[in-house]
Motif scaffolding. Structure first.
Motif, PDB file in Angstrom:
ATOM      1  N   ILE A   1      -4.300  13.076  -1.134  1.00  0.00           N
ATOM      2  CA  ILE A   1      -4.066  11.685  -1.547  1.00  0.00           C
ATOM      3  C   ILE A   1      -5.344  10.863  -1.402  1.00  0.00           C
ATOM      4  CG2 ILE A   1      -2.691   9.613  -1.127  1.00  0.00           C
ATOM      5  CD1 ILE A   1      -0.511  11.415  -0.049  1.00  0.00           C
TER       6      ILE A   1
ATOM      7  N   LYS B   1       0.818  -1.220   0.000  1.00  0.00           N
ATOM      8  CA  LYS B   1       0.000   0.000   0.000  1.00  0.00           C
ATOM      9  C   LYS B   1       0.840   1.253   0.000  1.00  0.00           C
ATOM     10  CE  LYS B   1      -3.991  -1.752   2.445  1.00  0.00           C
ATOM     11  NZ  LYS B   1      -4.955  -1.403   1.406  1.00  0.00           N
ATOM     12  N   PHE B   2       2.126   1.073   0.109  1.00  0.00           N
ATOM     13  CA  PHE B   2       2.977   2.256   0.154  1.00  0.00           C
ATOM     14  C   PHE B   2       4.205   2.020  -0.712  1.00  0.00           C
ATOM     15  CE2 PHE B   2       6.258   5.089   1.614  1.00  0.00           C
ATOM     16  CZ  PHE B   2       5.577   6.272   1.865  1.00  0.00           C
TER      17      PHE B   2
ATOM     18  N   LEU C   1      -3.399   2.882  -3.109  1.00  0.00           N
ATOM     19  CA  LEU C   1      -1.984   2.960  -2.725  1.00  0.00           C
ATOM     20  C   LEU C   1      -1.578   4.412  -2.473  1.00  0.00           C
ATOM     21  CD1 LEU C   1      -1.957   0.336  -4.736  1.00  0.00           C
ATOM     22  CD2 LEU C   1       0.445   0.854  -4.895  1.00  0.00           C
ATOM     23  N   VAL C   2      -0.568   4.567  -1.628  1.00  0.00           N
ATOM     24  CA  VAL C   2       0.104   5.855  -1.519  1.00  0.00           C
ATOM     25  C   VAL C   2       1.446   5.699  -2.229  1.00  0.00           C
ATOM     26  CG1 VAL C   2       1.206   7.509   0.028  1.00  0.00           C
ATOM     27  CG2 VAL C   2      -1.019   6.508   0.635  1.00  0.00           C
ATOM     28  N   VAL C   3       1.673   6.522  -3.228  1.00  0.00           N
ATOM     29  CA  VAL C   3       2.942   6.458  -3.959  1.00  0.00           C
ATOM     30  C   VAL C   3       3.617   7.815  -3.868  1.00  0.00           C
ATOM     31  CG1 VAL C   3       4.042   6.085  -6.200  1.00  0.00           C
ATOM     32  CG2 VAL C   3       2.080   4.694  -5.522  1.00  0.00           C
ATOM     33  N   LYS C   4       4.848   7.826  -3.394  1.00  0.00           N
ATOM     34  CA  LYS C   4       5.564   9.092  -3.252  1.00  0.00           C
ATOM     35  C   LYS C   4       6.846   9.074  -4.073  1.00  0.00           C
ATOM     36  CE  LYS C   4       6.205  13.179  -1.734  1.00  0.00           C
ATOM     37  NZ  LYS C   4       6.468  13.579  -3.127  1.00  0.00           N
TER      38      LYS C   4
ATOM     39  N   TYR D   1      -0.660  18.186   2.351  1.00  0.00           N
ATOM     40  CA  TYR D   1      -0.353  17.175   1.327  1.00  0.00           C
ATOM     41  C   TYR D   1      -1.242  15.940   1.488  1.00  0.00           C
ATOM     42  CZ  TYR D   1       2.628  14.333  -1.759  1.00  0.00           C
ATOM     43  OH  TYR D   1       3.107  13.545  -2.769  1.00  0.00           O
TER      44      TYR D   1
ATOM     45  N   LEU E   1      -3.573   3.650   6.504  1.00  0.00           N
ATOM     46  CA  LEU E   1      -3.503   2.510   5.573  1.00  0.00           C
ATOM     47  C   LEU E   1      -3.557   1.176   6.311  1.00  0.00           C
ATOM     48  CD1 LEU E   1      -0.723   3.755   3.091  1.00  0.00           C
ATOM     49  CD2 LEU E   1      -3.202   3.786   2.751  1.00  0.00           C
TER      50      LEU E   1
ATOM     51  N   ALA F   1      -2.327   3.855  -8.276  1.00  0.00           N
ATOM     52  CA  ALA F   1      -2.515   4.293  -6.888  1.00  0.00           C
ATOM     53  C   ALA F   1      -3.957   4.675  -6.574  1.00  0.00           C
ATOM     54  CB  ALA F   1      -1.575   5.450  -6.578  1.00  0.00           C
TER      55      ALA F   1
ATOM     56  N   ALA G   1      -6.029   7.715  -1.479  1.00  0.00           N
ATOM     57  CA  ALA G   1      -5.985   6.510  -0.638  1.00  0.00           C
ATOM     58  C   ALA G   1      -6.136   6.839   0.847  1.00  0.00           C
ATOM     59  CB  ALA G   1      -4.678   5.757  -0.865  1.00  0.00           C
ATOM     60  N   LEU G   2      -5.796   8.061   1.221  1.00  0.00           N
ATOM     61  CA  LEU G   2      -5.837   8.415   2.644  1.00  0.00           C
ATOM     62  C   LEU G   2      -7.203   8.945   3.082  1.00  0.00           C
ATOM     63  CD1 LEU G   2      -2.297  10.019   3.065  1.00  0.00           C
ATOM     64  CD2 LEU G   2      -3.044   7.698   3.655  1.00  0.00           C
TER      65      LEU G   2
ATOM     66  N   LEU H   1      -6.385  -5.289   3.426  1.00  0.00           N
ATOM     67  CA  LEU H   1      -5.145  -5.498   2.675  1.00  0.00           C
ATOM     68  C   LEU H   1      -5.375  -5.280   1.182  1.00  0.00           C
ATOM     69  CD1 LEU H   1      -2.198  -6.373   3.400  1.00  0.00           C
ATOM     70  CD2 LEU H   1      -2.833  -8.611   2.492  1.00  0.00           C
TER      71      LEU H   1
ATOM     72  N   LEU I   1       2.453   9.787   5.758  1.00  0.00           N
ATOM     73  CA  LEU I   1       1.821   9.397   4.492  1.00  0.00           C
ATOM     74  C   LEU I   1       1.086   8.059   4.607  1.00  0.00           C
ATOM     75  CD1 LEU I   1       4.477  10.369   1.794  1.00  0.00           C
ATOM     76  CD2 LEU I   1       2.212  11.370   2.101  1.00  0.00           C
ATOM     77  N   ALA I   2       1.480   7.254   5.594  1.00  0.00           N
ATOM     78  CA  ALA I   2       0.814   5.960   5.766  1.00  0.00           C
ATOM     79  C   ALA I   2      -0.267   6.037   6.833  1.00  0.00           C
ATOM     80  CB  ALA I   2       1.831   4.882   6.136  1.00  0.00           C
TER      81      ALA I   2
END
Lengths: 579, 291
Positions: free
Chosen positions: B262, A219-220, A245-248, B258, B270, A240, B264-265, B275, B79-80
């Motif tokens: 996103i 997921k990252f 997903l988080v993609v950086k 930021y 996460l 993503a 996904a957030l 999963l 970020l996670a």
């Protein structure tokens, strides 16, 4: 049915669309039910230079490209000069009739010149950029493939650009095809016919691994672009939004690996991908992951070094780096998938091992495997056939039942249960890159220092039990054993098959799990080897050195290649004297 | 509600008597209480240096990273898990030297991290070498002829990079620094607090008295923290010949953090999401891309 086995080479300068044409043609051939492998060869530049894409298609499985080609698709005159010598007798050159080629190059050669007004046809229907579509249609015409697979791919690839572009390309393809059938439809003595076959994937290692990682619950992703790993990051970024997903894209590889560590610490499957130079920058972070026992997956696509080396070429010289980089002593896993199917399965395994043993897993690939595409049966990519093992993780409820929680508790197997930070007031702890006690707080106590190193290294015992013996292909008892790891697999397999077809007795032992080294398995599989030849894409026989170091087995010969290009079966055969 | 005691443990700091880190330590504990946070809701990320040992001396989730990597690791955490309150505490060498690139990009990223820099203008844990913020001419063991370079200007750099919360604190004014921390925690996006910190062992010229003579609060002089040009003037005031402005130099709450951008957030941390985020059957689409 007799074997059909046709190799194509598409060549031109950077910017002429060699790679996209190659990829499109591979897809068309795959949809025509053929087994296909496509290998690009390109320069690290955006315009100019000589790039080419070699494709081999057959009704039998293919493992590698050949040194010879049947049909040359020359987008410029230089391609003819570069590759005319590789064309088999009775082969063909497809070239635009306005491209001036040196007639002397064809003197005395049994080669059919298929000169067609492809640029003119493309222009007539709207744009000279469609000349590549015309070229593929001509190729389909001369080998008897039929136009359907080409039209199919046009629909797919240009669909997003709108109906007008699709229609124009279809017209170009049809007109080019019809004219080529009329003029050159029966000049070749061989044919490549579409086959009835189950649907296959045309995929390379990078995409197979990335897709596997996504399905395995990664997921990252944080990374920094570096050839030949970049397509992994682009795949993750491209998926993503739809797949959570988080993609950086990080400021550098140092940041990338440390971001992964931060993300993994929170309880999420995290990975990065890079090549040698980027990996150099990540080695400090690897040691942090090791000391903090944070799961981490790194996909390392090798290219020639040192320094920038050859940015868009291949080799297998970063094995020792993968095994021994970073300061200090700690357990790690190194895996080297040899096929896209294996890369797909390796993604699941890498995350499972990383989380189960709270360790670093490095997956080795190289530019040859990363950039090539090969057709694979869909069955090799069954998500349901793969397992997910997240290791020892405590829930908030489980934490409530404990008198206290120690993140780095000593256990029988060296693995301390994780509790994701934030889930419970019971699990508030320090994670430190300094040596630390079981509760995570830092210490310089002599006894604790050695106890904690022992605790971390104990995990190797569990990991060792999961390492697989090398795979053997060919007869169990052979006069000659070829030893391979990573991308040499295809060409070595091909070399073995060719030799055995001529009555020789050759087998192939492919190492996939490289560290902890499967010493017992290696000794068992190699016990009866009569003549052991290591085939490696590096200059110092790194794998042979590793084998000797871990088992005492000394190979009889080595066949090495370190010119930035992948192996071919012929290269191996030329260096083997088979009695 | 948590108290200062709840953020404390029984490990005693190894800092020198009189170290500015004590003031920063107390301010952070006080600020966390004022902000209404519990220990498990916070991850205090530190680097390497005297002050970076702070999370060893607290009851809080901590990551004690490598030299310079504080912001990079913290970025991964946030970020996670955007629900985690992520606070970085590290020195000027860690942030502006070894971690300079991470600082440069964090200031323009606007990810919701509070970045407390213990700026004592010297390397303490390695026993007295000049740092990225040392003044020119500062004589140390690695600059025996005096430092030749001009100092990093962290507040000005942050402003020019587009940072949305730029502040300076003073280690000896605990209530003021605690209030700055609360404002930084409540800020939307990245918040830098550069803290003037005396080092009584290795930077004796910059003593308590030296700082006290120079420090003043911008809010006392009617500074408008929404005025970027005025903020840049304040940021350029130190180091100079005269005073040291402290307080919120600049704040812009209009820009999204930021993590808000996103997709996904949107569903939160996460690790708490399934999963696989979509029904298993959907995953066949991924195979189709290669057929």
């Amino acid at each position: 049915m007799s074997t059909m086995d046709t190799s194509f080479c598409i060549g031109g300068e950077a910017g002429q669309g060699v790679e996209s044409s190659g990829a499109g043609f591979v897809q068309a051939l795959s949809r025509a039910g053929l087994h296909v492998i496509g290998v690009p060869s390109y320069y690290s530049r955006i315009r100019g230079g000589h790039n080419f894409f070699t494709i081999r298609a057959s009704n039998e499985p293919v493992h590698a490209i050949k040194d010879t080609i049947e049909v040359l698709l020359a987008l410029n005159a230089e391609t003819v000069a570069e590759h005319v010598a590789d064309i088999v007798p009775g082969g063909a050159i497809i070239v635009d009739e306005n491209v001036e080629i040196d007639a002397a190059l064809l003197d005395g050669r049994d080669v059919h010149l298929v000169a067609m007004p492809m640029a003119e046809i493309a222009e007539k229907h709207g744009s000279p950029v469609m000349v590549n579509t015309a070229t593929l249609a001509v190729a389909a015409a001369v080998v008897g493939l039929g136009l359907l697979p080409i039209l199919n791919v046009i629909e797919e690839n240009f669909g997003k650009k709108g109906g007008k572009i699709v229609d124009a390309n279809r017209l170009v393809a049809q007109e080019s095809y019809d004219l080529a059938r009329k003029r050159y439809g029966d000049v070749l003595s061989f044919q490549l016919k579409a086959q009835q076959a189950p649907e296959r994937l045309a995929i390379g290692t990078n995409h197979a691994f990335a897709m596997g990682a996504l399905m395995a619950g990664c997921k990252f992703y944080s990374g920094y672009p570096m050839t030949p790993s970049t397509s992994v990051m682009e795949y993750m970024a491209g998926h993503a939004v739809d797949w959570g997903l988080v993609v950086k894209h990080a400021e550098d590889e140092i940041a990338a690996v440390n971001m992964c560590i931060g993300a993994s610490y929170t309880g999420v499957r995290a990975m990065t991908a890079t090549s040698g130079g980027g990996f150099d920058l990540m080695t400090e972070g690897i040691s942090l992951a090791a000391m903090t026992e944070t799961p981490l997956v790194i996909y390392l696509a090798q290219r020639p070094g040192p320094a920038t080396g050859l940015a868009t070429r291949t080799n297998q010289a970063d094995l020792m780096m993968a095994l021994f980089s970073s300061h200090g002593e700690f357990p790690r896993v190194v895996l080297a998938p040899h096929t896209p199917q294996e890369a797909f399965a390796t993604a699941f395994r890498a995350f499972n091992l990383a989380e189960k043993y709270q360790c670093i897993v490095i997956v080795l690939s190289d530019q040859y495997d990363a950039s090539s595409v090969i057709t694979c049966d869909k069955t090799g990519f069954d998500m349901q056939a793969q397992t997910i093992d997240r290791g020892k993780v405590l829930s908030a409820q489980a934490l409530d039942a404990l008198p206290n929680y120690q993140r780095f508790a000593i256990t029988d197997d060296g693995v301390s249960p994780r509790a994701y930070p934030g889930i419970s007031p019971k699990a508030v702890y320090l994670t430190s890159g300094n040596e630390h006690r079981q509760d995570g707080h830092i210490t310089e106590d002599a006894e604790v220092t050695s106890t904690m190193l022992d605790k971390r290294m104990l995990k190797l015992e569990g990991i060792q039990g999961e390492m697989r013996a090398p795979l053997r292909f060919g007869p169990e008892d052979a006069e000659l054993t070829l030893l391979s790891w990573g991308s040499s697999y295809g060409p070595v397999f091909e070399a073995m098959s060719l030799l055995n077809a001529q009555g020789a007795s050759v087998n192939l032992v492919q190492f996939v799990d490289l560290w902890p080294f499967p010493s017992m398995g290696a000794q068992e599989v190699l016990a009866g080897a009569k003549r052991l030849v290591a085939v490696e894409g590096n200059g110092t026989a790194q794998f042979a050195t590793l084998l000797r170091m871990q088992t005492g087995i000394i190979v009889d010969e080595t066949i090495l290649k370190y010119d930035g290009r992948g192996f071919t079966a012929q290269y191996i055969l030329d260096r083997l004297e088979v009695k | 509600m948590a108290t200062v005691q709840d953020f404390s443990n029984d490990i005693r700091p190894t800092w020198c008597p009189g170290c500015g880190d004590y003031g920063i330590w107390n301010s952070i504990k006080r600020g966390l209480v004022q902000a209404g946070l519990e220990p498990h809701q916070v991850t205090l990320v530190t680097g390497i240096g005297c002050g970076s040992k702070m999370n060893d001396y607290m009851h809080v989730n901590g990551i004690h990273t490598l030299h310079g990597r504080t912001l990079a690791v913290a970025t991964g955490v946030k970020l996670a898990n955007p629900e985690m309150q992520v606070i970085c505490v590290h020195g000027d060498g860690d942030s502006y030297g070894e971690g300079g690139n991470h600082f440069l990009h964090s200031t323009r990223r606007n990810l919701g991290i509070v970045d407390v820099v213990e700026d004592n203008h010297v390397y303490g844990l390695t026993k007295g070498q000049y740092s990225p913020t040392s003044r020119p001419g500062f004589k140390t063991k690695t600059s025996p002829e005096g430092a030749f370079e001009g100092p990093v200007m962290p507040l000005a750099v942050a402003l020019v990079q587009g940072a949305t919360f730029v502040a300076r604190g003073f280690a000896l004014d605990i209530p003021h620094l605690a209030d700055l921390l609360v404002a930084a925690i409540e800020h939307r996006g990245y918040a830098l607090i550069d803290v003037m910190q005396p080092c009584v062992s290795f930077n004796r010229p910059m003593s308590y008295a030296w700082y006290r003579e120079r420090v003043y609060k911008v809010e006392d002089e009617g500074h408008d923290p929404t005025d970027r040009a005025a903020a840049l003037n304040k940021a350029l005031e130190y180091p100079g010949d005269g005073r040291i402005p402290i307080g919120i130099i600049y704040q812009d709450e209009s820009k999204p953090a930021y993590e808000e951008l996103i997709p996904a957030l949107k569903a939160g941390a996460l690790h708490a999401q399934p999963l696989r985020t979509r029904p298993d059957a959907d995953y066949d689409q991924l195979l189709r891309e290669f057929v």
